[in-house]
Design an enzyme around this catalytic site. Structure first.
Site, PDB file in Angstrom:
ATOM      1  N   LEU A  16     -13.160 -29.843  36.798  1.00  0.00           N
ATOM      2  CA  LEU A  16     -12.709 -31.187  36.524  1.00  0.00           C
ATOM      3  C   LEU A  16     -12.941 -31.062  34.962  1.00  0.00           C
ATOM      4  O   LEU A  16     -11.923 -31.929  34.285  1.00  0.00           O
ATOM      5  CB  LEU A  16     -13.940 -32.901  35.952  1.00  0.00           C
ATOM      6  CG  LEU A  16     -14.423 -32.695  38.176  1.00  0.00           C
ATOM      7  CD1 LEU A  16     -15.261 -33.801  38.109  1.00  0.00           C
ATOM      8  CD2 LEU A  16     -12.841 -33.368  38.503  1.00  0.00           C
ATOM      9  N   LYS A 188      -9.110 -44.477  43.864  1.00  0.00           N
ATOM     10  CA  LYS A 188     -10.437 -45.238  44.061  1.00  0.00           C
ATOM     11  C   LYS A 188     -11.668 -44.745  43.096  1.00  0.00           C
ATOM     12  O   LYS A 188     -12.153 -43.575  42.229  1.00  0.00           O
ATOM     13  CB  LYS A 188     -10.532 -44.416  45.015  1.00  0.00           C
ATOM     14  CG  LYS A 188      -9.492 -44.327  46.527  1.00  0.00           C
ATOM     15  CD  LYS A 188      -9.882 -45.601  47.303  1.00  0.00           C
ATOM     16  CE  LYS A 188      -8.998 -46.613  48.416  1.00  0.00           C
ATOM     17  NZ  LYS A 188      -9.463 -47.575  48.756  1.00  0.00           N
ATOM     18  N   CYS A 382      -8.080  -2.499  26.873  1.00  0.00           N
ATOM     19  CA  CYS A 382      -8.697  -1.709  27.232  1.00  0.00           C
ATOM     20  C   CYS A 382      -8.616  -0.754  28.222  1.00  0.00           C
ATOM     21  O   CYS A 382      -7.665  -0.433  28.122  1.00  0.00           O
ATOM     22  CB  CYS A 382      -9.739  -2.655  27.595  1.00  0.00           C
ATOM     23  SG  CYS A 382     -10.812  -2.325  27.964  1.00  0.00           S
ATOM     24  N   GLY A 384      -6.224  -1.157  29.466  1.00  0.00           N
ATOM     25  CA  GLY A 384      -4.600  -0.881  29.594  1.00  0.00           C
ATOM     26  C   GLY A 384      -4.109   0.258  28.793  1.00  0.00           C
ATOM     27  O   GLY A 384      -3.526   0.570  28.508  1.00  0.00           O
ATOM     28  N   GLN A 386      -6.168   2.322  28.152  1.00  0.00           N
ATOM     29  CA  GLN A 386      -6.430   4.202  28.386  1.00  0.00           C
ATOM     30  C   GLN A 386      -5.342   4.492  29.664  1.00  0.00           C
ATOM     31  O   GLN A 386      -5.490   5.694  29.846  1.00  0.00           O
ATOM     32  CB  GLN A 386      -7.609   3.170  29.208  1.00  0.00           C
ATOM     33  CG  GLN A 386      -9.153   3.027  29.138  1.00  0.00           C
ATOM     34  CD  GLN A 386     -10.276   2.644  28.848  1.00  0.00           C
ATOM     35  OE1 GLN A 386      -9.940   2.954  30.894  1.00  0.00           O
ATOM     36  NE2 GLN A 386     -11.597   2.820  28.693  1.00  0.00           N
ATOM     37  N   HIS A 508     -11.198  -5.505  23.055  1.00  0.00           N
ATOM     38  CA  HIS A 508      -9.791  -6.883  23.116  1.00  0.00           C
ATOM     39  C   HIS A 508      -9.786  -7.952  22.446  1.00  0.00           C
ATOM     40  O   HIS A 508     -11.143  -8.973  22.166  1.00  0.00           O
ATOM     41  CB  HIS A 508     -10.790  -7.960  24.712  1.00  0.00           C
ATOM     42  CG  HIS A 508     -11.578  -7.282  25.499  1.00  0.00           C
ATOM     43  ND1 HIS A 508     -10.627  -7.799  27.149  1.00  0.00           N
ATOM     44  CD2 HIS A 508     -12.112  -5.823  26.025  1.00  0.00           C
ATOM     45  CE1 HIS A 508     -10.875  -6.895  27.606  1.00  0.00           C
ATOM     46  NE2 HIS A 508     -12.122  -5.399  27.232  1.00  0.00           N
ATOM     47  N   GLU A 510      -8.269 -10.446  22.809  1.00  0.00           N
ATOM     48  CA  GLU A 510      -8.157 -11.433  23.207  1.00  0.00           C
ATOM     49  C   GLU A 510      -9.255 -13.062  22.858  1.00  0.00           C
ATOM     50  O   GLU A 510      -9.233 -13.500  23.225  1.00  0.00           O
ATOM     51  CB  GLU A 510      -7.560 -11.941  24.972  1.00  0.00           C
ATOM     52  CG  GLU A 510      -8.646 -11.096  25.549  1.00  0.00           C
ATOM     53  CD  GLU A 510      -8.497  -9.903  25.863  1.00  0.00           C
ATOM     54  OE1 GLU A 510      -7.990  -8.995  25.076  1.00  0.00           O
ATOM     55  OE2 GLU A 510      -8.964  -9.182  27.254  1.00  0.00           O
TER      56      GLU A 510
HETATM   57  N1  GLN Z   1     -12.907   0.421  32.757  1.00  0.00           N
HETATM   58  C1  GLN Z   1     -12.703   0.797  31.713  1.00  0.00           C
HETATM   59  C2  GLN Z   1     -13.977   0.915  31.837  1.00  0.00           C
HETATM   60  O1  GLN Z   1     -14.796   0.933  31.064  1.00  0.00           O
HETATM   61  C3  GLN Z   1     -12.071  -0.432  31.165  1.00  0.00           C
HETATM   62  C4  GLN Z   1     -12.339  -1.445  30.868  1.00  0.00           C
HETATM   63  C5  GLN Z   1     -11.949  -2.443  30.399  1.00  0.00           C
HETATM   64  O2  GLN Z   1     -10.576  -2.886  30.765  1.00  0.00           O
HETATM   65  N2  GLN Z   1     -12.449  -3.706  30.242  1.00  0.00           N
HETATM   66  O3  GLN Z   1     -14.390   1.652  30.521  1.00  0.00           O
END
Ligand code: GLN
Length: 540
Positions: A16, A188, A382, A384, A386, A508, A510
Site C-alpha cells: 500500500l 468500500k 557494478c 555492468g 565489469q 553503486h 544509485e
Molecule cells: N556479481 C558481481 C560481483 O559480485 C557484481 C555485483 C553487483 O553488480 N552488485 O562482483
C-alpha cells in the site's frame, strides 16, 4: 525534547506504500526543522535481504555502514536526504539471533526464554536504539507486513506496550485500502473497518488512518470510517494515487497530517514546513515537455522493483535536466548482434545493470560492443562496469576468452577476478565488500569533472574486482582506470575518454541519489544523453 515515536502499520493488503507514507511524513517534519529517522521491521526470518533474490524481494539496498537492507530504506533516504544504517532495518531473524545469542551467553539467568517478554523486549530495544542516540526528535517505525499476519504479532505486541509506556510520545498511523468496485460503482469501507478491529483486538487504537484509494473518498465517508474506528474525523486522511511518489508529502500536508501528528504529540504546529526546494523539484517534473530515452539493460526487467534505486536516480537526474524520463527496459537475454540496433538504436543513453551470475551477461556484452562502437552515452554499474571491462578485453585487446571468474572460473584471461579478501569466505550472508568506501578520481577525467572533485565516497556491493595485472594494457588501448580506492588501490571507475560518455563504476552511485541531492554522476550521464539526443535530432 523527548524523542517521539511514530508507528506505521498496514492492513487489508500489502504494497500500500507504507514506506512512501512514512517517508512523506518524515519529509514534512524535517521541513519543519525536526530531526527525523525512519526504520523498518521486516517480519521474515532471514537476517537481512542480502541473500534474497530480486524475484523475492526486489532490489537490495545498501546503507553507508554496509548493511544489506530492504528497498524501503532507499525511499527513506531519497525523501529525507539522511543516511540510514544497520539500525534502520531489523528483521525477525536478527531479533531471534540476538535473543538466542544472549541465551547462550547466559544472560537470562536460568529463565525460560519466550516470545513475550524476551522477543518483544528485543523488538522494543531496537525501536528505541535510534532514539537513544540523541540524534533524532522523531523515530518513525514502519512495521512490515499486514495486520493479521502471524509473523507480525510480536511486533504489534511491542508497539502496544511502547504506546502504553510512552504515552503522548508515541502514536500509531494505520494505512488501509479502500477498494473501488467498478460493477457497484462504489468505494468500500468494510475492509478498513475490519482491519482496524484487528488492530484493536491486539490492543492498539490507531490515532491516524491513511486510506489508500484510487478514487476520492468523500468527507462524509471518511467521517463514517472515523466513527466506526474511534478516530477523529480530521485524522482520517486519504492517499489517492498520484503521478509521482514525490507528490505524496504535499498531498499529506494538504490534509494536515504533519499538524495532526504534532498536535497529538503535544507539540505546537505553527507556521508552514519549508518545502521550497522540494516544490522546485515537483515544478520541474510538471514543466518538462521533452523526454530523454534511456535503456536499462538487465535480466530482471520484468520486475518493477529490481532496479528501484537506479530508476529513481535516473528520474531525479532527468527531472533536473528538464526532461521527462522515457525509461525502456531491455532484456539482456534477448539481445543478439542481429537485433541490438533495433533495440538500442533509438536511445539517448544506455545503462548496463548490476547483477550476479552468468545469465544475461552475453547480451550485456552485445549491448556494450554496440554502444562503444556507436559512441552512445553508456553507464555500467557494478556488474555492468565489469562487463564493460570484459567486452573491451575481448574486442579491443583481442583477449577472446576474457571473462570474470564469477562467470567462467576457468577463463584464461581473468580481467575481473575474485577480491583477495573474498577468497577465504564461505558464508554468503553479509560477506561481500559492502557499504561506503573512499575513492580518488584522476584529475582531468570525465568522472572527476562530473563530481566536481577528486575525492568521493560511494557505496559498494560486490565480491569481484578489476584485475590489477591488466591495468597497463587497458590504459594503453584507451580504457582508463580513473578512480581507485586510496588504501587498497582497487579500481573503482573506468572510462574511455575519447568517447562521448562511456563510464563504468564498481560502486553503486544509485544508493546515494536523493531528491535534494541527486547523484552528480547520474546528472552528468543524463546531460550527455540529452546532448546526444539533440545531436541526433539535428543530424536527421
Ligand atoms: N556479481 C558481481 C560481483 O559480485 C557484481 C555485483 C553487483 O553488480 N552488485 O562482483
Amino acid at each position: 525534547m523527548e524523542t517521539k515515536y511514530i508507528f506505521v502499520t498496514g492492513g487489508v493488503v500489502s504494497s500500500l506504500g507504507k514506506g512512501i507514507i512514512s517517508s512523506s511524513l518524515a519529509r514534512l517534519l524535517l521541513s519543519r526543522g525536526y530531526r527525523v529517522t525512519i526504520q523498518k521491521f521486516d517480519p521474515y526470518i532471514n537476517i537481512d535481504p542480502g541473500t534474497l533474490n530480486p524475484y523475492e524481494h526486489g532490489e537490495c539496498y545498501v546503507t553507508v555502514d554496509g548493511h544489506e537492507a530492504d528497498l524501503d530504506l532507499g525511499h527513506y533516504e531519497r525523501f529525507t536526504n539522511t543516511p540510514t544504517t544497520r539500525a534502520n532495518n531489523v528483521t525477525t531473524g536478527r531479533i531471534y539471533q540476538s535473543v538466542i545469542d544472549k541465551e547462550r551467553h547466559g544472560d537470562y539467568l536460568g529463565k525460560t526464554v519466550q516470545i513475550i517478554p524476551h522477543i518483544t523486549d528485543e523488538i522494543k530495544r531496537n525501536v528505541k536504539m535510534l532514539g537513544n542516540t540523541g540524534n533524532f526528535d522523531f523515530v518513525i517505525t514502519e512495521i512490515g507486513g499486514t495486520v493479521g499476519d502471524i509473523e507480525s504479532t510480536p511486533y504489534l505486541e511491542a508497539v502496544r506496550q511502547l504506546r502504553w509506556e510512552l504515552g503522548k510520545d508515541a502514536l500509531c498511523i494505520h494505512l488501509t485500502y479502500v477498494p473501488y468496485l467498478r460493477a457497484a460503482k462504489e468505494l468500500k469501507t468494510k475492509p478498513t473497518q475490519h482491519s482496524v478491529k484487528m488492530l484493536q483486538q491486539v490492543g492498539i487504537q490507531p490515532d491516524v488512518l491513511v486510506l489508500r484509494t484510487e478514487k476520492d473518498v468523500p468527507a462524509q465517508m471518511r467521517r463514517k470510517i472515523g466513527q466506526f474506528c474511534n478516530v477523529a474525523p480530521e485524522a482520517v486522511i486519504q492517499s489517492i494515487d498520484v503521478n509521482t511518489i514525490y507528490r505524496v508529502p504535499l498531498k499529506m500536508h494538504e490534509q494536515h497530517l504533519d499538524e495532526i501528528v504534532l498536535e497529538k504529540m503535544g507539540l505546537a504546529a505553527e507556521g508552514e514546513p519549508d518545502l521550497r526546494a522540494w516544490n522546485h523539484f515537483l515544478e520541474k517534473i510538471e514543466s518538462a515537455t521533452e523526454s530523454v530515452k534511456i535503456g536499462l539493460v538487465g535480466k530482471y526487467v520484468e520486475l518493477q522493483d529490481a532496479y528501484k534505486s537506479i530508476n529513481e536516480s535516473l528520474f531525479q537526474a532527468a527531472t533536473y535536466c528538464d526532461r521527462k524520463l522515457d525509461l525502456r527496459y531491455i532484456h539482456s537475454e534477448k539481445l543478439t548482434d542481429e537485433n541490438v540496433a533495433e533495440h538500442l538504436g533509438d536511445l539517448d543513453g544506455v545503462i548496463i545493470a548490476p547483477g550476479f551470475g552468468q545469465r544475461g551477461t552475453e547480451g550485456k556484452f552485445v549491448a556494450l560492443k554496440w554502444c562503444r562502437e556507436n559512441d552512445v552515452p553508456t553507464f555500467g554499474i557494478c556488474l555492468g562496469m565489469q562487463c564493460m571491462v570484459i567486452e573491451f578485453a575481448r574486442n579491443v585487446l583481442g583477449l577472446k576468452d576474457a571473462n570474470s571468474t564469477e562467470l567462467d572460473p576457468q577463463t584464461p584471461a581473468n580481467v575481473i577476478d575474485l577480491m583477495e579478501e573474498q577468497k577465504s569466505i564461505s558464508n554468503m550472508g553479509g560477506t561481500m565488500r559492502l557499504g561506503a568506501y573512499d575513492c580518488v578520481l584522476r584529475e582531468g577525467s570525465k568522472v572527476a569533472e562530473a563530481y566536481g572533485t577528486t575525492e568521493i565516497s560511494e557505496r559498494h556491493r560486490h565480491r569481484f574486482e578489476f584485475n590489477e595485472e591488466y591495468r597497463g594494457r587497458f590504459e594503453e588501448a584507451g580504457m582508463m582506470c580513473v578512480g581507485e580506492n586510496p588504501k587498497t588501490h582497487l579500481v573503482e571507475v573506468v572510462e574511455i575518454p575519447e568517447k562521448r560518455w562511456y563510464i563504468g563504476t564498481q560502486y553503486h552511485p544509485e544508493y546515494q541519489s536523493t531528491v535534494l541531492h541527486p547523484n552528480p554522476l547520474f546528472i552528468d550521464f543524463l546531460k550527455a544523453a540529452v546532448a546526444y539526443g539533440k545531436e541526433k535530432a539535428s543530424a536527421e
